[in-house]
Design a protein around this motif. Structure first.
Motif, mmCIF file in Angstrom:
data_model
loop_
_atom_site.group_PDB
_atom_site.id
_atom_site.type_symbol
_atom_site.label_atom_id
_atom_site.label_comp_id
_atom_site.label_asym_id
_atom_site.label_seq_id
_atom_site.Cartn_x
_atom_site.Cartn_y
_atom_site.Cartn_z
ATOM 1 N N LEU A 117 0.824 -1.201 0.000
ATOM 2 C CA LEU A 117 0.000 0.000 0.000
ATOM 3 C C LEU A 117 0.861 1.255 0.000
ATOM 4 N N VAL A 118 0.408 2.258 -0.750
ATOM 5 C CA VAL A 118 1.101 3.545 -0.784
ATOM 6 C C VAL A 118 0.119 4.672 -0.532
ATOM 7 N N ASN A 119 0.605 5.722 0.083
ATOM 8 C CA ASN A 119 -0.102 6.982 0.316
ATOM 9 C C ASN A 119 -1.171 6.904 1.399
ATOM 10 N N ALA A 120 -2.016 5.886 1.360
ATOM 11 C CA ALA A 120 -3.098 5.768 2.336
ATOM 12 C C ALA A 120 -3.072 4.377 2.966
ATOM 13 N N GLU A 121 -3.546 4.308 4.195
ATOM 14 C CA GLU A 121 -3.541 3.047 4.937
ATOM 15 C C GLU A 121 -4.914 2.385 4.883
ATOM 16 N N ILE A 122 -4.950 1.122 5.304
ATOM 17 C CA ILE A 122 -6.215 0.463 5.580
ATOM 18 C C ILE A 122 -6.293 0.203 7.081
ATOM 19 N N ASN A 123 -7.510 0.000 7.559
ATOM 20 C CA ASN A 123 -7.719 -0.134 9.004
ATOM 21 C C ASN A 123 -7.550 -1.565 9.512
ATOM 22 N N GLN A 124 -6.616 -2.275 8.936
ATOM 23 C CA GLN A 124 -6.289 -3.615 9.428
ATOM 24 C C GLN A 124 -4.836 -3.914 9.103
ATOM 25 N N ALA A 125 -4.073 -4.128 10.131
ATOM 26 C CA ALA A 125 -2.656 -4.466 9.955
ATOM 27 C C ALA A 125 -2.523 -5.957 9.682
ATOM 28 N N GLY A 126 -1.383 -6.334 9.113
ATOM 29 C CA GLY A 126 -1.088 -7.753 8.917
ATOM 30 C C GLY A 126 -1.580 -8.327 7.608
ATOM 31 N N LEU A 127 -2.231 -7.532 6.786
ATOM 32 C CA LEU A 127 -2.692 -8.020 5.483
ATOM 33 C C LEU A 127 -1.690 -7.639 4.398
ATOM 34 N N ALA A 128 -1.494 -6.345 4.209
ATOM 35 C CA ALA A 128 -0.511 -5.874 3.240
ATOM 36 C C ALA A 128 0.896 -6.194 3.741
ATOM 37 N N LYS A 129 1.778 -6.428 2.811
ATOM 38 C CA LYS A 129 3.173 -6.661 3.187
ATOM 39 C C LYS A 129 3.820 -5.376 3.682
ATOM 40 N N ALA A 130 3.331 -4.235 3.192
ATOM 41 C CA ALA A 130 3.872 -2.943 3.626
ATOM 42 C C ALA A 130 2.830 -1.868 3.389
ATOM 43 N N GLN A 131 2.866 -0.838 4.234
ATOM 44 C CA GLN A 131 2.036 0.350 4.055
ATOM 45 C C GLN A 131 2.964 1.561 4.158
ATOM 46 N N LEU A 132 3.202 2.208 3.025
ATOM 47 C CA LEU A 132 4.159 3.308 2.962
ATOM 48 C C LEU A 132 3.399 4.615 2.762
ATOM 49 N N VAL A 133 3.481 5.511 3.732
ATOM 50 C CA VAL A 133 2.696 6.748 3.689
ATOM 51 C C VAL A 133 3.528 7.933 4.163
ATOM 52 N N SER A 134 3.067 9.113 3.784
ATOM 53 C CA SER A 134 3.670 10.338 4.315
ATOM 54 C C SER A 134 3.386 10.420 5.809
ATOM 55 N N ASN A 135 4.287 11.062 6.531
ATOM 56 C CA ASN A 135 4.059 11.331 7.951
ATOM 57 C C ASN A 135 3.132 12.543 8.026
ATOM 58 N N ASN A 136 1.838 12.254 7.904
ATOM 59 C CA ASN A 136 0.860 13.328 7.782
ATOM 60 C C ASN A 136 0.766 14.197 9.027
ATOM 61 N N ALA A 137 0.914 13.612 10.195
ATOM 62 C CA ALA A 137 0.859 14.407 11.428
ATOM 63 C C ALA A 137 2.028 15.387 11.477
ATOM 64 N N GLN A 138 3.217 14.905 11.136
ATOM 65 C CA GLN A 138 4.407 15.765 11.111
ATOM 66 C C GLN A 138 4.259 16.855 10.060
ATOM 67 N N GLY A 139 3.741 16.482 8.870
ATOM 68 C CA GLY A 139 3.556 17.447 7.798
ATOM 69 C C GLY A 139 2.522 18.504 8.146
ATOM 70 N N ALA A 140 1.438 18.073 8.807
ATOM 71 C CA ALA A 140 0.390 19.025 9.194
ATOM 72 C C ALA A 140 0.914 20.026 10.211
ATOM 73 N N ALA A 141 1.729 19.556 11.144
ATOM 74 C CA ALA A 141 2.317 20.465 12.138
ATOM 75 C C ALA A 141 3.229 21.483 11.456
ATOM 76 N N LEU A 142 4.026 21.023 10.488
ATOM 77 C CA LEU A 142 4.891 21.936 9.732
ATOM 78 C C LEU A 142 4.059 23.013 9.038
ATOM 79 N N GLY A 143 3.012 22.555 8.352
ATOM 80 C CA GLY A 143 2.176 23.481 7.609
ATOM 81 C C GLY A 143 1.467 24.479 8.507
ATOM 82 N N ALA A 144 0.903 24.004 9.603
ATOM 83 C CA ALA A 144 0.160 24.892 10.513
ATOM 84 C C ALA A 144 1.073 25.941 11.128
ATOM 85 N N GLN A 145 2.284 25.541 11.475
ATOM 86 C CA GLN A 145 3.235 26.497 12.052
ATOM 87 C C GLN A 145 3.584 27.592 11.051
#
Length: 320
Positions: A117-145
């Motif tokens: 998986l890329v960009n977005a996650e699914i709400n169940q771990a252990g199915l996809a071999k990998a889930q690669l996403v942006s650190n959205n919380a970190q990015g949002a904090a950068l943007g808001a500041q």
């Protein structure tokens, strides 16, 4: 066979055993079809996601095919079925829905096709071999500041929200809230869902502007919605007094920053993790492992302002 010849044969076999035991098993050869399913390539972010993943797959010796779900789980389900029918060796998927995509992922796994998986996650771990996403919380904090630096610490503002079915929308909005609520003079007067879309961003901005004509800023969950808002503010003759912040790092957003229309954008490293997902798929197909410790992998975002737009070397890529 004489006793002497038999003895020589056993001796030769005995000498060969340690030699054979020391030979490592050769890696599996690359090859086969990697199916890549993105959201909507009319958005430059998802266009880049598909193009980068496809190019990386072909570089590694695979065939690739890119499809688009346009955020619809039924379309996504059909694309997964097609990938299974075509005997894909792996699937790179930007899931249409955090919960609604789980069934399609399970079907691919049942067909023994690993999913990354890329960009977005699914709400169940252990199915996809990998889930690669942006650190959205970190990015949002950068943007808001940065948004506070540009807009100031007092006044009413509005927010444009991404698709509710995408966990990234809530993560970014929560990240904005965490920072902005530290400033008591800033008041969120309203918010509307514009589903990551430029046209909807324009239309929802018109609605918000009519309801809240005194706002000083707009904070947006992505660049497309922000660019739609800018178009609406231009039409209303209010862009000079209302400042807008974005999120994605798209080429159009960078051009808007250079033009003085957008204050900043938060670059998502989609060009990096889309290629990385294919690399991990390749590693898994050859070794049975992804080569990384965790299924969920976060990639930090980078702030783009007028001061560093010259380092923007290609779509969603900031040079050093």
């Amino acid at each position: 066979m004489s006793r002497k010849k038999l003895l020589l044969t056993f001796t030769a076999l005995a000498l060969a055993v340690p030699v054979l035991a020391g030979v490592s098993k050769p890696a599996a050869a690359a090859g086969g079809l990697i199916s890549i399913i993105v959201n909507d390539p009319s958005n430059p972010y998802w266009l880049t996601e598909g193009k980068v993943a496809s190019a990386e797959a072909e570089k590694l010796g695979y065939q690739s095919k890119v499809g688009a779900s346009k955020g619809d789980t039924n379309t996504e389900s059909n694309l997964i079925d097609t990938a299974i029918t075509n005997r894909s060796v792996a699937i790179i998927l930007d899931p249409a829905n955090a919960s609604g995509s789980i069934g399609a992922v399970k079907r691919a796994i049942a067909a023994k096709i690993p999913v990354f998986l890329v960009n977005a996650e699914i709400n169940q771990a252990g199915l996809a071999k990998a889930q690669l996403v942006s650190n959205n919380a970190q990015g949002a904090a950068l943007g808001a500041q940065q948004w506070v630096k540009d807009v100031g610490q007092k006044g009413n503002y509005v927010e444009l929200l991404g698709s509710p079915s995408d966990n990234n929308a809530a993560t970014r909005s929560n990240g904005y809230t965490t920072v902005l609520t530290q400033y008591s003079g800033l008041v969120k007067a309203g918010s509307q869902v514009a589903n990551w879309d430029r046209t909807q961003g324009h239309d929802k901005m018109q609605n918000l502007l009519q309801a809240h004509p005194d706002i000083i800023g707009v904070i947006s969950g992505n660049d497309e919605m922000a660019l739609g808002a800018i178009a609406a503010l231009k039409e209303a003759g209010k862009l000079s007094s209302i400042k807008v912040g974005g999120f994605d790092g798209s080429p159009d957003a960078v051009a808007a920053i250079k033009a003085g229309e957008l204050q900043y954008t938060v670059l998502q490293p989609v060009a990096i993790f889309s290629a990385k997902a294919v690399d991990e798929a390749d590693h898994f197909l050859k070794t049975g492992k992804t080569g990384v410790a965790n299924e969920k992998q976060l990639f930090n975002c980078v702030l783009i302002t007028k001061s560093n737009t010259s380092r923007y070397v290609s779509a969603f890529t900031l040079g050093k």
